[in-house]
Design a protein around this motif. Structure first.
Motif, PDB file in Angstrom:
ATOM      1  N   ALA A 325      57.987  54.594  86.789  1.00 55.58           N
ATOM      2  CA  ALA A 325      58.620  55.856  87.179  1.00 55.58           C
ATOM      3  C   ALA A 325      58.446  56.099  88.668  1.00 55.58           C
ATOM      4  O   ALA A 325      59.369  56.562  89.346  1.00 55.58           O
ATOM      5  CB  ALA A 325      58.017  57.007  86.373  1.00 55.58           C
ATOM      6  N   TRP A 328      60.908  53.955  90.592  1.00 57.54           N
ATOM      7  CA  TRP A 328      62.273  54.431  90.360  1.00 57.54           C
ATOM      8  C   TRP A 328      62.539  55.708  91.161  1.00 57.54           C
ATOM      9  O   TRP A 328      63.575  55.861  91.813  1.00 57.54           O
ATOM     10  CB  TRP A 328      62.474  54.670  88.861  1.00 57.54           C
ATOM     11  CG  TRP A 328      63.865  55.041  88.469  1.00 57.54           C
ATOM     12  CD1 TRP A 328      65.005  54.965  89.240  1.00 57.54           C
ATOM     13  CD2 TRP A 328      64.284  55.540  87.200  1.00 57.54           C
ATOM     14  NE1 TRP A 328      66.104  55.384  88.526  1.00 57.54           N
ATOM     15  CE2 TRP A 328      65.685  55.743  87.279  1.00 57.54           C
ATOM     16  CE3 TRP A 328      63.621  55.822  86.011  1.00 57.54           C
ATOM     17  CZ2 TRP A 328      66.419  56.238  86.201  1.00 57.54           C
ATOM     18  CZ3 TRP A 328      64.351  56.310  84.933  1.00 57.54           C
ATOM     19  CH2 TRP A 328      65.733  56.506  85.026  1.00 57.54           C
ATOM     20  N   ILE A 329      61.573  56.621  91.125  1.00 51.31           N
ATOM     21  CA  ILE A 329      61.738  57.911  91.805  1.00 51.31           C
ATOM     22  C   ILE A 329      61.728  57.739  93.318  1.00 51.31           C
ATOM     23  O   ILE A 329      62.464  58.423  94.038  1.00 51.31           O
ATOM     24  CB  ILE A 329      60.637  58.889  91.339  1.00 51.31           C
ATOM     25  CG1 ILE A 329      60.916  59.290  89.880  1.00 51.31           C
ATOM     26  CG2 ILE A 329      60.568  60.126  92.230  1.00 51.31           C
ATOM     27  CD1 ILE A 329      59.763  59.966  89.195  1.00 51.31           C
ATOM     28  N   ALA A 337      65.257  60.135  86.594  1.00 50.59           N
ATOM     29  CA  ALA A 337      64.113  59.904  85.703  1.00 50.59           C
ATOM     30  C   ALA A 337      63.904  61.092  84.772  1.00 50.59           C
ATOM     31  O   ALA A 337      63.591  60.917  83.583  1.00 50.59           O
ATOM     32  CB  ALA A 337      62.848  59.653  86.535  1.00 50.59           C
ATOM     33  N   THR A 340      66.594  61.069  82.051  1.00 47.72           N
ATOM     34  CA  THR A 340      66.252  60.029  81.070  1.00 47.72           C
ATOM     35  C   THR A 340      65.114  60.488  80.165  1.00 47.72           C
ATOM     36  O   THR A 340      65.156  60.286  78.945  1.00 47.72           O
ATOM     37  CB  THR A 340      65.855  58.727  81.789  1.00 47.72           C
ATOM     38  OG1 THR A 340      66.924  58.314  82.637  1.00 47.72           O
ATOM     39  CG2 THR A 340      65.546  57.627  80.785  1.00 47.72           C
ATOM     40  N   LEU A 377      57.580  59.336  82.472  1.00 47.82           N
ATOM     41  CA  LEU A 377      58.598  59.655  83.473  1.00 47.82           C
ATOM     42  C   LEU A 377      58.431  61.083  83.987  1.00 47.82           C
ATOM     43  O   LEU A 377      58.562  61.352  85.189  1.00 47.82           O
ATOM     44  CB  LEU A 377      59.995  59.480  82.867  1.00 47.82           C
ATOM     45  CG  LEU A 377      60.405  58.059  82.460  1.00 47.82           C
ATOM     46  CD1 LEU A 377      61.767  58.086  81.768  1.00 47.82           C
ATOM     47  CD2 LEU A 377      60.443  57.130  83.663  1.00 47.82           C
ATOM     48  N   GLY A 381      57.919  62.435  87.694  1.00 49.55           N
ATOM     49  CA  GLY A 381      59.155  63.088  88.113  1.00 49.55           C
ATOM     50  C   GLY A 381      59.002  64.577  88.365  1.00 49.55           C
ATOM     51  O   GLY A 381      59.542  65.108  89.347  1.00 49.55           O
TER      52      GLY A 381
END
Length: 462
Positions: A325, A328-329, A337, A340, A377, A381
């Motif tokens: 995560a 990705w972030i 995120a 999702t 996540l 996030g």
């Protein structure tokens, strides 16, 4: 990092893990406590609710108290309180005494949480980011392994072991902390404060009104659900709770040092949305966290050990998802995120609704995996979204409100589960809980999609 810093890190880590460990181990013990004290599900849920309510109040208060007494003294005092409560809890002659011991345990462990991070930030000067990440592993690891550890202890011994297991951690942390944590005096101005001024600084009136309001409202609502009718006493208690919360809100808007700075919510609407979402995320997660073990043991008659083993899926998936995560972030921002995560929680909730009484138990693992990945996540996030929505000059206030939102979510999860189940945990009630969780998850999906469309305007420029 030198030897002294490592000892300090271990001392603090062993102390702060006690809060998430004890809040999560109890998840698999609810049916056992019901049987031991001959209570219904709603009544026994107070062993969960009381811990979170005490933590919500104690952590910010003890953070301020460290200015008056010093961080090391607060940390060591927290270990002493945790030791005494862990010794007394197994001797509880009644459920009321057990709840009191849980409140004391929550206060003790919150004292260490409140100052542990600050101690490391101040006294570990080399590789500080690494040190703080190690502390995060103590916290998240304890929460992840808690249900499994609780299942093992219940399978081998009884619920008393859930408290006795704390003693080695407390003893090791105390012995290390006494020598590894440097002495720190209180702030210079704190020594001049009278008790009246100190009470004003921590907003004692606000704390009392907040506590009375939540207790009154929850006691009233849960009593109505448990008894099956709205008696004058139950309605009166609930009404007192509502009035107390209304007076609390009025007081917080007027006091110069509020326990919960409500004006900040109005001033920074983007940050307010993040806190509302975080509250709903925790409501979802903890309703499942405490609902699944009771379903497995009460409805499916799964033993505590195997229940804990299944719950390990939730923690492991959360821990594995968190580092992915982060990457990705960093690349795409928090919103994809979070969307999702909300969708995974929606799928997990719908799966709970579709479970049958004869569905293979391992099927529960799918819902746990969905919620676990979603939680991983969300953990990264939501924090990133908070940073983007709040200016640097209120970073401390924003973090405090964020923590308050988390605890409000956990408290509401206990209320939701208690209101749905009433006196007895049933399969029908569990499926209804799944419907409510799916509805909340759908709201989260829609909120994130809406915020995604307006994300550029929500970002606070420094």
């Amino acid at each position: 990092m030198d030897v002294r810093s490592r000892k300090l890190l271990i001392a603090v880590g062993l102390g702060i893990l006690l809060n998430p460990l004890n809040s999560s181990m109890i998840a698999v013990a609810i049916p056992r406590l019901q049987h031991a004290y001959k209570l219904d599900y709603t009544a026994v849920s107070w062993v969960v609710f009381s811990f979170y309510l005490a933590s919500a109040i104690a952590q910010p208060v003890m953070g301020k108290a460290s200015d008056l007494f010093g961080r090391k003294k607060i940390f060591l005092a927290g270990l002493v309180v945790s030791f005494v409560s862990s010794m007394l809890a197994p001797l509880s002659p009644s459920f009321g005494w057990l709840v009191a011991a849980r409140v004391a345990q929550s206060i003790g462990t919150s004292m260490m949480i409140a100052v542990g991070m600050a101690i490391v930030r101040i006294h570990v000067t080399e590789k500080q980011a690494t040190a703080l990440s190690v502390l995060s592993m103590f916290l998240s690891g304890a929460a992840a392994i808690g249900p499994f550890a609780g299942g093992v202890l219940l399978d081998r011994w009884d619920w008393h072991a859930l408290f006795i297991v704390n003693i080695p951690f407390v003893a090791a942390s105390f012995l290390l902390a006494r020598h590894a944590i440097p002495e720190d005096g209180p702030a210079a101005e704190s020594g001049k404060l009278s008790m009246r001024k100190w009470a004003a600084r921590i907003d004692a009136i606000g704390i009392l009104l907040f506590t009375a309001g939540l207790l009154g409202l929850l006691v009233g609502l849960l009593s109505i659900k448990s008894s099956g009718h709205a008696s004058f006493r139950n309605v009166a208690i609930g009404s007192i709770g509502l009035v107390s919360l209304a007076v609390f809100a009025r007081h917080e808007l007027r006091t110069p040092s509020p326990f919960i700075p409500l004006r900040t919510f109005a001033k920074y609407p983007a940050m307010t949305w993040v806190n509302v979402q975080f509250m709903l995320v925790n409501l979802l997660f903890y309703a499942l966290f405490f609902g699944i073990p009771s379903y497995l043991q009460t409805v499916r008659h799964v033993g505590e050990f195997h229940t804990g083993l299944l719950m390990l899926i939730l923690g492991v998936c959360s821990l594995v998802a968190s580092p992915f995560a982060g990457k990705w972030i960093d690349r795409s921002g928090p919103r994809p995120a979070l969307i999702t995560a909300a969708m995974l929680m929606l799928l997990g909730s719908l799966w709970l609704v579709m479970l049958g009484e004869s569905t293979p138990v391992i099927g529960v693992g799918l819902a746990l995996a969905a919620f676990g990945i979603g939680n991983g996540l969300n953990a990264v996030g939501m924090q990133a979204a908070l940073f983007r929505s709040s200016p640097k000059e209120i970073a401390g206030v924003a973090s405090g409100l964020f923590l308050t939102s988390r605890y409000l979510g956990t408290i509401l999860s206990s209320l939701l589960t208690g209101m749905i189940m009433g006196g007895t945990f049933s399969f029908a009630g569990f499926r209804l809980l799944g419907v409510f969780l799916a509805a909340i998850a759908l709201v989260l999906v829609l909120m994130n999609l809406r915020r995604s469309a307006s994300a550029p305007a929500a970002v606070v420029r420094d």
